[in-house]
Design an enzyme around this catalytic site. Structure first.
Site, PDB file in Angstrom:
ATOM      1  N   SER A 170      93.908  26.022  14.183  1.00 21.71           N
ATOM      2  CA  SER A 170      93.053  25.070  13.480  1.00 21.71           C
ATOM      3  C   SER A 170      91.962  25.741  12.654  1.00 21.71           C
ATOM      4  O   SER A 170      91.564  25.215  11.614  1.00 21.71           O
ATOM      5  CB  SER A 170      92.435  24.087  14.475  1.00 21.71           C
ATOM      6  OG  SER A 170      91.780  24.760  15.518  1.00 21.71           O
ATOM      7  N   HIS A 230      86.665  25.321  14.156  1.00 17.05           N
ATOM      8  CA  HIS A 230      86.789  24.405  13.024  1.00 17.05           C
ATOM      9  C   HIS A 230      85.687  24.657  12.001  1.00 17.05           C
ATOM     10  O   HIS A 230      85.952  24.785  10.806  1.00 17.05           O
ATOM     11  CB  HIS A 230      86.703  22.960  13.516  1.00 17.05           C
ATOM     12  CG  HIS A 230      87.827  22.550  14.400  1.00 17.05           C
ATOM     13  ND1 HIS A 230      87.806  21.390  15.153  1.00 17.05           N
ATOM     14  CD2 HIS A 230      89.015  23.149  14.681  1.00 17.05           C
ATOM     15  CE1 HIS A 230      88.933  21.289  15.836  1.00 17.05           C
ATOM     16  NE2 HIS A 230      89.670  22.343  15.574  1.00 17.05           N
TER      17      HIS A 230
END
Length: 226
Positions: free
Chosen positions: A147, A202
């Site tokens: 991610s 993230h």
């Protein structure tokens, strides 16, 4: 015919069939690119883990650590390779599918805009930035997943499309840009309120992507592929 006009049901089914054909062609093209290679690498690692006894649904922390997850006490103890290997590990099949679906959606566009070599460089640079940010964010948490790299690609595209460096028509780029921003915000908010989500990776990936997309975007030119 339906009252002198095409049958609405027939038109609907024809449009759905065309959408399915378009989607299959998109997936087939995407899997033949660097995006497809990255997806294949992530899937192969996951399959290898399962064949070696790792649970496909709920792997333990010890299992993920043995395969190279990012964990402060280990990574900072001269096991820096974990910053890279954690990018190809996923904590269960749902985690894998969500990340690979996201990569399938943004990867081909990024390849078209930046070129294959730049796309791969952005992916790994932002993935490593996400791993480092995760380490700084909470060094005692075991983290894994692609991610950070995917958020980096999203960040780079946001910066490039916002500054309109590739001269994509605004009626085309505006909905893509809005979708990317909305996706990034929603996932960050979800990670903020949901425990067990590595928002450090993230944020690290997204910020590095925004920077890289701004820098690289200055040297991009309009191409038919983009």
């Amino acid at each position: 015919q339906f009252a002198g006009r095409p049958c609405p049901a027939c038109v609907y089914h024809a449009r759905e069939a065309a959408r399915r054909r378009q989607f299959r062609e998109y997936v087939r093209h995407a899997l033949s690119t660097a995006t497809g290679i990255l997806i294949g690498a992530n899937v192969l690692v996951f399959v290898a883990m399962v064949f070696r006894g790792v649970s496909p649904l709920d792997p333990t922390v010890d299992q993920i650590l043995r395969w190279g997850a990012n964990f402060g006490p280990y990574t900072l103890d001269h096991q820096w390779w974990r910053l890279l290997t954690c990018m190809f590990l996923h904590i269960g099949i749902v985690h894998l599918l969500l990340n690979m679906w996201a990569l399938l959606n943004v990867g081909p566009l990024a390849e078209a805009v930046y070129g294959r070599a730049n796309f791969v460089a952005i992916y790994f640079l932002c993935g490593l930035s996400g791993s480092i940010a995760s380490l700084l964010w909470n060094p005692t948490v075991t983290s894994a997943g692609a991610s950070g790299a995917i958020f980096g690609i999203i960040g780079a595209l946001i910066a490039t499309l916002y500054f309109d460096k590739v001269r994509i028509p605004r009626h085309v780029s505006r909905p893509i840009l809005s979708s990317l921003v909305a996706s990034a915000i929603s996932v960050l908010l979800y990670g903020y309120f949901k425990t067990g989500i590595d928002n450090g990776a993230h944020v690290g990936g997204l910020v590095s992507g925004l920077i890289v997309g701004t820098v690289i975007g200055r040297h991009l030119e309009h191409t038919q592929q983009a």
